[in-house]
Design an enzyme around this catalytic site. Structure first.
Site, PDB file in Angstrom:
ATOM      1  N   ASP A   1       0.830  -1.213   0.000  1.00 41.47           N
ATOM      2  CA  ASP A   1       0.000   0.000   0.000  1.00 41.47           C
ATOM      3  C   ASP A   1       0.864   1.262   0.000  1.00 41.47           C
ATOM      4  O   ASP A   1       1.988   1.258   0.510  1.00 41.47           O
ATOM      5  CB  ASP A   1      -0.904  -0.021   1.246  1.00 41.47           C
ATOM      6  CG  ASP A   1      -2.099   0.911   1.086  1.00 41.47           C
ATOM      7  OD1 ASP A   1      -2.350   1.393  -0.041  1.00 41.47           O
ATOM      8  OD2 ASP A   1      -2.790   1.160   2.102  1.00 41.47           O
TER       9      ASP A   1
ATOM     10  N   ASN B   1       1.223   3.478  -2.912  1.00 39.35           N
ATOM     11  CA  ASN B   1       1.741   3.950  -4.212  1.00 39.35           C
ATOM     12  C   ASN B   1       1.243   5.357  -4.536  1.00 39.35           C
ATOM     13  O   ASN B   1       1.997   6.204  -5.025  1.00 39.35           O
ATOM     14  CB  ASN B   1       1.284   3.013  -5.340  1.00 39.35           C
ATOM     15  CG  ASN B   1       1.874   1.627  -5.214  1.00 39.35           C
ATOM     16  OD1 ASN B   1       2.720   1.391  -4.369  1.00 39.35           O
ATOM     17  ND2 ASN B   1       1.418   0.717  -6.052  1.00 39.35           N
TER      18      ASN B   1
ATOM     19  N   ARG C   1       0.189   7.755  -2.504  1.00 35.12           N
ATOM     20  CA  ARG C   1       0.792   8.787  -1.639  1.00 35.12           C
ATOM     21  C   ARG C   1       2.249   9.031  -2.009  1.00 35.12           C
ATOM     22  O   ARG C   1       2.743  10.156  -1.945  1.00 35.12           O
ATOM     23  CB  ARG C   1       0.658   8.369  -0.160  1.00 35.12           C
ATOM     24  CG  ARG C   1      -0.701   8.710   0.420  1.00 35.12           C
ATOM     25  CD  ARG C   1      -0.972   7.959   1.693  1.00 35.12           C
ATOM     26  NE  ARG C   1      -1.331   6.572   1.413  1.00 35.12           N
ATOM     27  CZ  ARG C   1      -1.437   5.629   2.318  1.00 35.12           C
ATOM     28  NH1 ARG C   1      -1.165   5.915   3.579  1.00 35.12           N
ATOM     29  NH2 ARG C   1      -1.797   4.416   1.994  1.00 35.12           N
TER      30      ARG C   1
ATOM     31  N   HIS D   1       2.410   3.445  -9.023  1.00 32.58           N
ATOM     32  CA  HIS D   1       2.208   2.023  -9.339  1.00 32.58           C
ATOM     33  C   HIS D   1       3.386   1.486 -10.157  1.00 32.58           C
ATOM     34  O   HIS D   1       3.859   0.378  -9.931  1.00 32.58           O
ATOM     35  CB  HIS D   1       0.907   1.824 -10.117  1.00 32.58           C
ATOM     36  CG  HIS D   1      -0.314   2.236  -9.336  1.00 32.58           C
ATOM     37  ND1 HIS D   1      -0.491   1.901  -8.008  1.00 32.58           N
ATOM     38  CD2 HIS D   1      -1.420   2.945  -9.691  1.00 32.58           C
ATOM     39  CE1 HIS D   1      -1.651   2.392  -7.595  1.00 32.58           C
ATOM     40  NE2 HIS D   1      -2.220   3.038  -8.576  1.00 32.58           N
TER      41      HIS D   1
ATOM     42  N   TRP E   1     -11.732  -2.036  -8.208  1.00 35.40           N
ATOM     43  CA  TRP E   1     -12.474  -1.708  -9.439  1.00 35.40           C
ATOM     44  C   TRP E   1     -13.185  -0.362  -9.284  1.00 35.40           C
ATOM     45  O   TRP E   1     -13.630   0.225 -10.257  1.00 35.40           O
ATOM     46  CB  TRP E   1     -13.513  -2.786  -9.762  1.00 35.40           C
ATOM     47  CG  TRP E   1     -12.943  -4.095 -10.230  1.00 35.40           C
ATOM     48  CD1 TRP E   1     -12.975  -5.281  -9.554  1.00 35.40           C
ATOM     49  CD2 TRP E   1     -12.293  -4.375 -11.476  1.00 35.40           C
ATOM     50  NE1 TRP E   1     -12.371  -6.274 -10.285  1.00 35.40           N
ATOM     51  CE2 TRP E   1     -11.945  -5.740 -11.474  1.00 35.40           C
ATOM     52  CE3 TRP E   1     -11.957  -3.598 -12.582  1.00 35.40           C
ATOM     53  CZ2 TRP E   1     -11.279  -6.355 -12.543  1.00 35.40           C
ATOM     54  CZ3 TRP E   1     -11.290  -4.224 -13.649  1.00 35.40           C
ATOM     55  CH2 TRP E   1     -10.965  -5.573 -13.618  1.00 35.40           C
TER      56      TRP E   1
ATOM     57  N   LEU F   1      10.218 -20.880  -3.844  1.00 30.13           N
ATOM     58  CA  LEU F   1       9.241 -19.926  -3.318  1.00 30.13           C
ATOM     59  C   LEU F   1       7.935 -20.085  -4.082  1.00 30.13           C
ATOM     60  O   LEU F   1       7.935 -20.120  -5.317  1.00 30.13           O
ATOM     61  CB  LEU F   1       9.764 -18.489  -3.496  1.00 30.13           C
ATOM     62  CG  LEU F   1       8.817 -17.366  -3.037  1.00 30.13           C
ATOM     63  CD1 LEU F   1       8.709 -17.343  -1.507  1.00 30.13           C
ATOM     64  CD2 LEU F   1       9.299 -16.003  -3.532  1.00 30.13           C
TER      65      LEU F   1
ATOM     66  N   SER G   1      -8.329  -4.834   4.797  1.00 28.39           N
ATOM     67  CA  SER G   1      -8.922  -4.558   3.478  1.00 28.39           C
ATOM     68  C   SER G   1      -9.268  -5.843   2.697  1.00 28.39           C
ATOM     69  O   SER G   1      -8.929  -5.959   1.515  1.00 28.39           O
ATOM     70  CB  SER G   1      -7.991  -3.654   2.658  1.00 28.39           C
ATOM     71  OG  SER G   1      -7.716  -2.456   3.348  1.00 28.39           O
TER      72      SER G   1
HETATM   73  C1  IPE Z   1      -5.665  -2.737  -0.391  1.00 30.52           C
HETATM   74  O1  IPE Z   1      -5.274  -1.403  -0.488  1.00 30.52           O
HETATM   75  C2  IPE Z   1      -5.515  -3.411  -1.691  1.00 30.52           C
HETATM   76  C3  IPE Z   1      -4.149  -3.508  -2.187  1.00 30.52           C
HETATM   77  C4  IPE Z   1      -3.066  -3.153  -1.579  1.00 30.52           C
HETATM   78  C5  IPE Z   1      -4.014  -4.108  -3.488  1.00 30.52           C
HETATM   79  P1  IPE Z   1      -6.332  -0.211  -0.643  1.00 30.52           P
HETATM   80  O2  IPE Z   1      -5.536   1.024  -0.687  1.00 30.52           O
HETATM   81  O3  IPE Z   1      -7.233  -0.485  -1.791  1.00 30.52           O
HETATM   82  O4  IPE Z   1      -7.175  -0.351   0.690  1.00 30.52           O
HETATM   83  P2  IPE Z   1      -8.074   0.704   1.458  1.00 30.52           P
HETATM   84  O5  IPE Z   1      -9.112   1.193   0.483  1.00 30.52           O
HETATM   85  O6  IPE Z   1      -7.185   1.817   1.895  1.00 30.52           O
HETATM   86  O7  IPE Z   1      -8.644  -0.049   2.602  1.00 30.52           O
HETATM   87  C1  IPE Z   2      -1.537   0.322  -3.364  1.00 22.34           C
HETATM   88  O1  IPE Z   2      -1.348   1.694  -3.352  1.00 22.34           O
HETATM   89  C2  IPE Z   2      -1.806  -0.210  -4.737  1.00 22.34           C
HETATM   90  C3  IPE Z   2      -3.180  -0.649  -4.963  1.00 22.34           C
HETATM   91  C4  IPE Z   2      -4.116  -0.654  -4.066  1.00 22.34           C
HETATM   92  C5  IPE Z   2      -3.522  -1.102  -6.297  1.00 22.34           C
HETATM   93  P1  IPE Z   2      -2.545   2.726  -3.374  1.00 22.34           P
HETATM   94  O2  IPE Z   2      -2.876   3.039  -4.797  1.00 22.34           O
HETATM   95  O3  IPE Z   2      -3.678   2.239  -2.562  1.00 22.34           O
HETATM   96  O4  IPE Z   2      -1.864   3.968  -2.691  1.00 22.34           O
HETATM   97  P2  IPE Z   2      -2.506   4.973  -1.641  1.00 22.34           P
HETATM   98  O5  IPE Z   2      -3.062   4.153  -0.508  1.00 22.34           O
HETATM   99  O6  IPE Z   2      -3.575   5.737  -2.357  1.00 22.34           O
HETATM  100  O7  IPE Z   2      -1.362   5.828  -1.220  1.00 22.34           O
HETATM  101 MG    MG Z   3      -4.118   2.403  -0.583  1.00 21.82          MG
END
Ligand code: IPE
Ligand code: IPE
Ligand code: MG
Length: 249
Positions: free
Chosen positions: A15, A17, A19, A32, A64, A126, A188
């Site tokens: 999580d 990316n 930010r 990403h 989605w 792995l 999540s």
């Molecule tokens: C969870 O992250 C899904 C992934 C890391 C792929 P999110 O960024 O989508 O989760 P929430 O919405 O903050 O709970």
């Molecule tokens: C995780 O990073 C990647 C996915 C959920 C696909 P985010 O895109 O959720 O990044 P933040 O949480 O908005 O920083």
């Molecule tokens: Mg996120």
């Protein structure tokens, strides 16, 4: 069902990316893109840290809900990651599987998944699972729905069904450790059944900055934890009989 038979199963919620990109004035999609390099670093470091199964949360069912162009970029990145890393995985003895639903993914990504799974199927170092269009609640629901009303099934048998419901090897063990980056402290909808006794480690690093050292520190924190599985620590003596009291010992 809650013991670790061989190596560790680690689940990683990648999580932060968006930010990471926002902090640099870049579009979220750039975060990403940079995140893909961090995946490689994690995969390379994992076997040396005693990890034999690594499940990476790449795209949740609920992702989605993001803007279509962000979703399209993510789908494209996952496809090129699978194509690009195929040979690397084979070289490193990595067996790659994608868990989650497949019927809503673009055809090119489905092809890349199938070909990479086929090409890496003999890897033994792995077991790498990439969770894409994944929802733990959906997998649990699918496993429960497939149970006939008269059918009996213990927890290990049900875990196998949950694994099958998301295209995983049915023998995948429960999760020992869940790591989430970016400081958020929630699951999540990730591996809810499999993580019943998992240790949780939350780290502030944003996913694109994650490296082998972050993984090593998380494993070190895990090793310091005392897992009890509902029992008492081995060195603590049984409690005195509540009726007789301590003097009866
Ligand atoms: C969870 O992250 C899904 C992934 C890391 C792929 P999110 O960024 O989508 O989760 P929430 O919405 O903050 O709970
Ligand atoms: C995780 O990073 C990647 C996915 C959920 C696909 P985010 O895109 O959720 O990044 P933040 O949480 O908005 O920083
Ligand atoms: Mg996120």
């Amino acid at each position: 069902m809650d013991r670790t038979p061989t190596g560790l199963h680690v689940g990683l919620i990648m999580d932060g990316n968006g930010r990471w990109a926002a902090a640099r004035g870049l579009p979220r999609t750039e975060g990403h893109r940079r995140g893909a390099a961090a995946v490689r670093r994690a995969v390379e470091a994992a076997p040396g840290l005693g990890i034999t199964t690594l499940t990476l949360y790449a795209f949740s069912r609920d992702n989605w809900r993001r803007p279509p162009d962000e979703v399209a970029t993510l789908m494209g990145l996952m496809e090129s990651f699978l194509v690009r890393e195929r040979a690397n995985c084979r070289r490193q003895g990595v067996r790659l599987a994608v868990i989650g639903r497949r019927d809503r993914l673009p055809p090119g990504l489905i092809r890349a998944i199938e070909e990479t799974e086929r090409a890496t199927r003999h890897g033994t170092r792995l077991y790498l699972r990439l969770a894409v269009d994944y929802s733990a609640r959906s997998a649990i629901l699918a496993a429960a729905g497939a149970l006939g009303s008269a059918e009996r099934c213990d927890e290990t048998g049900f875990l196998q069904r949950v694994n099958r419901a998301c295209h995983s090897d049915p023998e995948t063990p429960p999760v020992d450790l869940v790591i989430r980056t970016s400081g958020e402290q929630r699951l999540s909808d990730f591996l809810l059944f499999e993580s019943a006794y998992a240790e949780l480690v939350f780290i502030d690093t944003l996913w694109p900055d994650f490296d082998g050292e972050d993984l090593r520190r998380a494993i070190e924190a895990f090793r310091r934890r005392e897992r009890r599985f509902g029992a008492v620590p081995a060195e603590i003596h049984p409690l005195p009989d509540p009726v007789a009291g301590p003097s009866a010992r």
